[in-house]
Design a protein around this motif. Structure first.
Motif, mmCIF file in Angstrom:
data_model
loop_
_atom_site.group_PDB
_atom_site.id
_atom_site.type_symbol
_atom_site.label_atom_id
_atom_site.label_comp_id
_atom_site.label_asym_id
_atom_site.label_seq_id
_atom_site.Cartn_x
_atom_site.Cartn_y
_atom_site.Cartn_z
ATOM 1 N N PRO A 268 0.802 -1.233 0.000
ATOM 2 C CA PRO A 268 0.000 0.000 0.000
ATOM 3 C C PRO A 268 0.829 1.275 0.000
ATOM 4 C CG PRO A 268 -0.024 -1.038 2.163
ATOM 5 C CD PRO A 268 0.633 -2.008 1.235
ATOM 6 N N TYR A 269 2.053 1.236 0.544
ATOM 7 C CA TYR A 269 2.893 2.434 0.644
ATOM 8 C C TYR A 269 4.322 2.103 0.252
ATOM 9 C CZ TYR A 269 -0.960 3.958 3.682
ATOM 10 O OH TYR A 269 -2.190 4.263 4.192
ATOM 11 N N HIS A 270 4.982 3.076 -0.365
ATOM 12 C CA HIS A 270 6.404 2.950 -0.640
ATOM 13 C C HIS A 270 7.172 3.018 0.673
ATOM 14 C CE1 HIS A 270 10.459 4.043 -2.078
ATOM 15 N NE2 HIS A 270 10.097 3.453 -3.209
ATOM 16 N N GLU A 271 8.304 2.330 0.737
ATOM 17 C CA GLU A 271 9.069 2.248 1.983
ATOM 18 C C GLU A 271 9.436 3.622 2.531
ATOM 19 O OE1 GLU A 271 13.131 0.228 3.856
ATOM 20 O OE2 GLU A 271 12.669 -0.009 1.721
ATOM 21 N N GLU A 272 9.807 4.550 1.660
ATOM 22 C CA GLU A 272 10.212 5.876 2.143
ATOM 23 C C GLU A 272 9.069 6.600 2.834
ATOM 24 O OE1 GLU A 272 13.263 7.164 2.367
ATOM 25 O OE2 GLU A 272 13.869 5.169 1.687
ATOM 26 N N ARG A 273 7.850 6.384 2.349
ATOM 27 C CA ARG A 273 6.691 7.003 3.001
ATOM 28 C C ARG A 273 6.451 6.379 4.375
ATOM 29 N NH1 ARG A 273 1.394 7.409 -0.460
ATOM 30 N NH2 ARG A 273 0.803 8.512 1.450
ATOM 31 N N VAL A 274 6.620 5.073 4.467
ATOM 32 C CA VAL A 274 6.443 4.403 5.759
ATOM 33 C C VAL A 274 7.508 4.871 6.737
ATOM 34 C CG1 VAL A 274 6.346 2.182 6.947
ATOM 35 C CG2 VAL A 274 5.440 2.393 4.622
ATOM 36 N N LYS A 275 8.744 4.949 6.255
ATOM 37 C CA LYS A 275 9.861 5.344 7.107
ATOM 38 C C LYS A 275 9.687 6.761 7.636
ATOM 39 C CE LYS A 275 14.931 5.246 7.084
ATOM 40 N NZ LYS A 275 16.126 4.954 6.246
ATOM 41 N N SER A 276 9.177 7.665 6.786
ATOM 42 C CA SER A 276 8.980 9.064 7.196
ATOM 43 C C SER A 276 7.653 9.279 7.906
ATOM 44 C CB SER A 276 9.051 9.979 5.972
ATOM 45 O OG SER A 276 7.967 9.708 5.088
ATOM 46 N N LYS A 277 6.809 8.224 7.923
ATOM 47 C CA LYS A 277 5.477 8.283 8.547
ATOM 48 C C LYS A 277 4.576 9.305 7.874
ATOM 49 C CE LYS A 277 7.338 6.715 12.966
ATOM 50 N NZ LYS A 277 7.420 6.908 14.421
ATOM 51 N N ALA A 278 4.835 9.563 6.600
ATOM 52 C CA ALA A 278 4.013 10.494 5.821
ATOM 53 C C ALA A 278 2.962 9.689 5.055
ATOM 54 C CB ALA A 278 4.889 11.292 4.868
ATOM 55 N N LEU A 279 1.992 9.177 5.786
ATOM 56 C CA LEU A 279 1.004 8.278 5.197
ATOM 57 C C LEU A 279 -0.371 8.925 5.158
ATOM 58 C CD1 LEU A 279 2.027 5.026 7.095
ATOM 59 C CD2 LEU A 279 2.863 5.849 4.893
ATOM 60 N N GLY A 280 -1.183 8.493 4.228
ATOM 61 C CA GLY A 280 -2.575 8.914 4.146
ATOM 62 C C GLY A 280 -3.457 7.684 4.066
ATOM 63 N N ARG A 281 -4.676 7.870 3.652
ATOM 64 C CA ARG A 281 -5.588 6.733 3.498
ATOM 65 C C ARG A 281 -5.109 5.849 2.350
ATOM 66 N NH1 ARG A 281 -10.428 6.925 6.076
ATOM 67 N NH2 ARG A 281 -11.344 5.533 4.523
ATOM 68 N N VAL A 282 -5.383 4.568 2.463
ATOM 69 C CA VAL A 282 -4.976 3.649 1.409
ATOM 70 C C VAL A 282 -5.790 3.895 0.148
ATOM 71 C CG1 VAL A 282 -4.126 1.850 2.937
ATOM 72 C CG2 VAL A 282 -6.546 1.905 2.343
ATOM 73 N N MET A 283 -5.151 3.707 -0.993
ATOM 74 C CA MET A 283 -5.783 3.941 -2.284
ATOM 75 C C MET A 283 -5.938 2.615 -3.026
ATOM 76 S SD MET A 283 -6.169 7.208 -2.119
ATOM 77 C CE MET A 283 -6.624 7.632 -3.801
ATOM 78 N N PHE A 284 -7.075 2.484 -3.731
ATOM 79 C CA PHE A 284 -7.353 1.280 -4.515
ATOM 80 C C PHE A 284 -7.624 1.654 -5.964
ATOM 81 C CE2 PHE A 284 -8.354 0.034 -0.212
ATOM 82 C CZ PHE A 284 -7.935 -1.280 -0.136
ATOM 83 N N SER A 285 -7.307 0.710 -6.843
ATOM 84 C CA SER A 285 -7.626 0.904 -8.255
ATOM 85 C C SER A 285 -9.138 0.902 -8.437
ATOM 86 C CB SER A 285 -7.018 -0.216 -9.101
ATOM 87 O OG SER A 285 -5.627 -0.298 -8.890
ATOM 88 N N ARG A 286 -9.600 1.659 -9.409
ATOM 89 C CA ARG A 286 -11.038 1.764 -9.636
ATOM 90 C C ARG A 286 -11.649 0.413 -10.002
ATOM 91 N NH1 ARG A 286 -12.676 5.806 -14.283
ATOM 92 N NH2 ARG A 286 -11.381 7.141 -12.951
ATOM 93 N N HIS A 287 -10.903 -0.413 -10.756
ATOM 94 C CA HIS A 287 -11.461 -1.668 -11.262
ATOM 95 C C HIS A 287 -11.614 -2.724 -10.175
ATOM 96 C CE1 HIS A 287 -7.239 -2.967 -11.152
ATOM 97 N NE2 HIS A 287 -7.714 -4.198 -11.137
#
Length: 325
Positions: A268-287
């Motif tokens: 759901p998140y790239h490692e750098e985003r997890v490491k920096s704790k800069a996360l938001g709501r999880v995103m899903f593909s429309r299909h």
């Protein structure tokens, strides 16, 4: 807790071994299959010839390699007396966590699995032995597609099912069936104070009906606290190396990541985003976006702050999404 350095091909690794109280273990049960035998047959593990104990050779026929990793190799085999399929794991002693009982070293993976009551979604250990001092041999039940189709992990299952339907993820009903089983296995472990610590698609095996079993307890631990990185999926708190974290809520994050992967075939998140704790709501593909209840549960499991996540596996199981048919 102690640590020591060992050489693994061209790199140096530090292996941490837990000091455990012998009184916690049933010595008669743990030592039941232990021996130091002479041996005859050779098996190749990471370019090294491994001599197998005679009781393993007498009981099993080894056919082909299932998988090979940093710490060990797994072979497909059969029990000679029953033709029952088995998975035979060979691990290097120098890179394996052990416990000691009366001066005898015991692979921790074997000790933990013998301590845990059997569960339909946890792989069963049949027996284990030592190939002298350099390797451990562990024999497990085999769970998968059979000898002719050896690609049997949840990653392969996800890839094959997604390919057949022309989309990269599974249907919501299939995801629900898989997650119920995985959560049941983790809840069983948690009740006995044990955490797998390496939950990922490659450590879950699936049969043709979508029934799964959790495998590879080489990094499993007892207790409630962790420090540093464990496994291959890291929640944000694992990057705070010097601060002990709760294994229960760290596990919830990892389960949430696996949950998400079943829909999107990606983390759901790239490692750098997890490491920096800069996360938001999880995103899903429309299909392949699941129901609102499912999205809500995954988002809850992947909260940045551990205290904002479900505090146990049982809380996840009780979510309304699992109550729906």
């Amino acid at each position: 807790m102690t640590s020591f350095n060992v050489k693994s091909e061209d790199s140096e690794k530090t292996i941490v071994c837990d000091d455990m109280s012998p009184s916690e273990w049933d010595a008669e049960e743990i030592l039941r299959t232990h021996s130091y035998p002479e041996s005859h047959q050779l098996v190749i593990h990471r370019g090294v010839k491994v001599t197998l104990p005679p009781q393993i050779l007498a009981a099993y026929t080894i056919h082909s390699k299932l998988a090979s990793g940093t710490f060990g190799s797994v072979f497909y085999g059969e029990e000679k007396s029953t033709r029952r399929p088995v998975a035979i794991k060979i691990v290097e002693a120098s890179m394996t966590k052990t416990i000691s009982y009366n001066g005898i070293k015991i692979p921790k993976e074997a000790a933990l699995l013998q301590k845990i009551p059997s569960h339909p979604n946890i792989i069963a250990l049949i027996e284990w032995a030592e190939a002298y001092e350099k390797h451990w041999i562990l024999v497990f039940e085999y769970h998968g597609f059979g000898r002719d189709r050896l690609k049997f992990t949840l990653r392969h299952y996800l890839r094959n099912v997604a390919k057949s339907r022309g989309k990269r993820g599974l249907t919501e009903n299939k995801v629900k069936k898989i997650m119920r089983q995985l959560l049941s296995a983790c809840h069983h472990l948690e009740k006995h104070g044990i955490y797998h610590c390496d939950l990922k698609l490659d450590n879950i095996v699936v049969d043709t009906e979508g029934n799964l079993k959790l495998i590879d307890f080489g990094l499993a631990v007892e207790g409630e606290k962790g420090r540093g990185r464990i496994g291959s999926i890291f929640p944000p708190e694992m990057y705070d190396h010097y601060i002990p974290y709760e294994l229960s809520t760290a596990q919830i994050w990892v389960l949430g990541t696996v949950f998400y992967q079943l829909f999107e075939a990606a983390k759901p998140y790239h490692e750098e985003r997890v490491k920096s704790k800069a996360l938001g709501r999880v995103m899903f593909s429309r299909h392949n976006r699941p129901s609102n209840e499912c999205v809500e549960l995954i988002d809850w499991m992947l909260k940045t702050e551990p205290t904002h996540r479900p505090q146990s596996v049982s809380r996840v199981i009780e979510h309304c999404w699992f109550m729906c048919a």
